[in-house]
Write a protein that holds these residues in place. Structure first.
Motif, PDB file in Angstrom:
ATOM      1  N   UNK A   1       0.837  -1.314  -0.123  1.00  0.00           N
ATOM      2  CA  UNK A   1       0.033   0.046  -0.061  1.00  0.00           C
ATOM      3  C   UNK A   1       0.747   1.285  -0.041  1.00  0.00           C
ATOM      4  N   UNK A   2       1.831   1.195   0.928  1.00  0.00           N
ATOM      5  CA  UNK A   2       2.776   2.530   1.027  1.00  0.00           C
ATOM      6  C   UNK A   2       3.678   2.652   0.293  1.00  0.00           C
TER       7      UNK A   2
ATOM      8  N   UNK B   1       1.477  10.958   4.153  1.00  0.00           N
ATOM      9  CA  UNK B   1       2.179  12.011   3.581  1.00  0.00           C
ATOM     10  C   UNK B   1       3.522  11.447   2.931  1.00  0.00           C
ATOM     11  N   UNK B   2       4.161  10.627   3.517  1.00  0.00           N
ATOM     12  CA  UNK B   2       5.426  10.362   3.120  1.00  0.00           C
ATOM     13  C   UNK B   2       5.499   9.052   2.294  1.00  0.00           C
ATOM     14  N   UNK B   3       4.299   8.280   2.198  1.00  0.00           N
ATOM     15  CA  UNK B   3       4.071   6.979   1.236  1.00  0.00           C
ATOM     16  C   UNK B   3       3.971   7.232  -0.089  1.00  0.00           C
ATOM     17  N   UNK B   4       4.402   6.177  -1.008  1.00  0.00           N
ATOM     18  CA  UNK B   4       4.193   6.404  -2.187  1.00  0.00           C
ATOM     19  C   UNK B   4       3.012   5.206  -2.400  1.00  0.00           C
TER      20      UNK B   4
ATOM     21  N   UNK C   1      11.181   2.531  11.094  1.00  0.00           N
ATOM     22  CA  UNK C   1      11.357   3.923  11.382  1.00  0.00           C
ATOM     23  C   UNK C   1      10.020   4.511  11.948  1.00  0.00           C
ATOM     24  N   UNK C   2       9.092   4.454  11.030  1.00  0.00           N
ATOM     25  CA  UNK C   2       7.949   5.188  11.394  1.00  0.00           C
ATOM     26  C   UNK C   2       7.300   4.581  12.703  1.00  0.00           C
TER      27      UNK C   2
END
Length: 117
Positions: free
Chosen positions: A41-42, A64-67, A51-52
């Motif tokens: 998904x991300x 917001x940082x996901x693709x 890290x998240x």
């Protein structure tokens, strides 16, 4: 913006992740499968996901940082009483995409179907 949505956006992904795992594992699915769904998904990998979790990133920044995967539009159906494809708030829709995929995993759906292959 809906005040309930704001509350969800401020929640850390790390605080919800154990619930995703518990829901899946209760139905005989694995952490690896949950993580594979999140990666799909991300666009995150094991390192960036960790890290998240370690940074207690809130949902707003997590997405917001996901693709997002190009096939997210194929995620359809009802979650928490809402049709995911009809949710107008993009961030809430992304949160519900993840809820929907974890729900499908817990319901025993095959991974290739969950990952819209």
């Amino acid at each position: 913006m809906n005040p309930n949505n704001t509350r969800v956006y401020r929640m850390s992904f790390a605080s919800v992740y154990p619930h995703y795992l518990a829901k899946a594992e209760k139905k005989g699915r694995t952490k690896a499968e949950v993580d594979e769904i999140i990666f799909w998904l991300t666009g995150y990998n094991a390192e960036t996901l960790q890290q998240h979790i370690d940074n207690k990133t809130d949902f707003e920044n997590f997405f917001a940082q996901a693709q997002l995967h190009p096939n997210v539009s194929k995620i359809t159906g009802v979650i928490c009483g809402y049709r995911v494809e009809d949710i107008e708030d993009k961030l809430m829709q992304q949160v519900r995409y993840l809820d929907k995929l974890i729900d499908e995993l817990a319901k025993g759906k095959a991974m290739e179907k969950i990952l819209r292959k």
